[in-house]
Design an enzyme around this catalytic site. Structure first.
Site, PDB file in Angstrom:
ATOM      1  CB  CYS A  35      -0.898   0.031   1.232  1.00 29.47           C
ATOM      2  SG  CYS A  35      -2.165  -1.211   1.191  1.00 29.47           S
ATOM      3  CG  ASP A  37       2.354   5.230   3.919  1.00 31.98           C
ATOM      4  OD1 ASP A  37       3.523   5.624   3.861  1.00 31.98           O
ATOM      5  OD2 ASP A  37       1.376   5.902   3.586  1.00 31.98           O
ATOM      6  CB  CYS A  61       6.254   9.877   2.315  1.00 35.63           C
ATOM      7  SG  CYS A  61       4.981  10.176   3.537  1.00 35.63           S
ATOM      8  CB  CYS A 105       2.147  10.182   7.972  1.00 36.69           C
ATOM      9  SG  CYS A 105       2.381  10.126   6.195  1.00 36.69           S
TER      10      CYS A 105
END
Ligand code: FES
Length: 281
Positions: A35, A37, A61, A105
């Protein structure tokens, strides 16, 4: 290029507490590399049951790495009762803010912490309720509704930024948009034109589809369905007979009723069940 704060940049370039604790007391893993992450969080408690060490491994990221790094710093020295109060907003605040497209995140950090604490306590992980809307990221309608309501999300991009839902193939975009519309539009009952149809035409087509294409299959199993109301792209129905008490009724509504109405009426239509008070116990 994202507009990251200095603190995000600093935690990304010099992440704290990278790695895993071999004999960890708690381990929480969320996301998947497929996915885009993934985060593994481990912690170790001291003799006073406070977190003495926390480590992370993140695939993602800059903001995913910065959020994970920040989280490990934030939870050190806390009891688990204190740590579990940390929200994704706290993580974002610690970093001086995150771009709205990157809020997921910090959500990933919060979820990894919840899982790690559950693994230490031996308590079951939180059950994800609802019907999966975004299959790429495993996000349900109830999770999207909750995020839209609690964080006042108004656009598809905001939902994607918060939950990642919609950030893959895009097949779920219409359904996510319908959920957002329910909260933005409110209970308006005006004669909105959809796909070239007036509301009256749409209701007639829905009734006809229910009668000819949906009811016969339900009646065969001792069930039935009744149209209660139509509000924009949302169709409210009441299940009857054996369907009313069937544990799979939500699946029937999505996979059979909603799918057929989308095919015959409007592609982004959403079906909601009206449950009588007597059935809620
Ligand atoms: S199903 Fe949601 S992005 Fe693919």
């Amino acid at each position: 290029m994202w507009d990251y704060t200095e603190k995000v940049k600093e935690h990304f370039l010099n992440p704290r507490n990278v790695g895993t604790i071999e004999d960890a007391d708690g381990v929480g893993e969320v996301g998947s590399i497929a996915c885009g992450d993934a985060l593994k969080l481990t912690f170790k408690l001291d003799e006073n049951k406070k977190i003495k060490d926390a480590r992370f491994q993140t695939f993602g990221c800059a903001s995913a790495i910065a959020s994970s790094s920040a989280l490990t710093e934030m939870i050190k020295g806390l009891t688990l009762d204190e740590a579990e109060k940390i929200t994704n907003e706290d993580i974002a605040d610690y970093l001086g803010g995150l771009p709205k497209e990157k809020i997921h995140c910090s959500v990933m950090g919060m979820e990894a912490l919840e899982k790690a604490i559950s693994s230490y306590r031996g308590t079951p992980e939180k059950i994800v309720e609802g019907i999966e809307v975004c299959h790429c990221f495993g996000v349900t309608d109830i999770e999207i509704e909750k995020a839209v309501k609690e964080h006042n999300l108004k656009t598809l991009d905001e939902v994607t930024g918060y939950l990642k839902a919609g950030g893959g193939c895009g097949n779920c975009h219409d359904e996510i948009q319908s959920i957002i519309d329910k909260f933005i539009d409110g209970p308006k009952k005006s004669a909105v034109k959809l796909s070239g149809m007036t509301t009256l035409q749409k209701i007639r087509l829905i009734e006809e589809t229910l009668e000819k294409e949906i009811k016969p299959a339900l009646l065969k199993d001792g069930g039935d369905i009744e149209l209660v109301d139509v509000d924009g792209t949302t169709v409210f129905v009441r299940l009857q007979g054996s369907c009313a008490t069937c544990s799979r009724s939500k699946i029937t509504l999505k996979n059979h009723v909603e799918a057929k109405l989308r095919e015959k009426v409007v592609h982004n239509l959403v079906v909601e069940e009206v449950v009588d008070e007597a059935r809620i116990c």
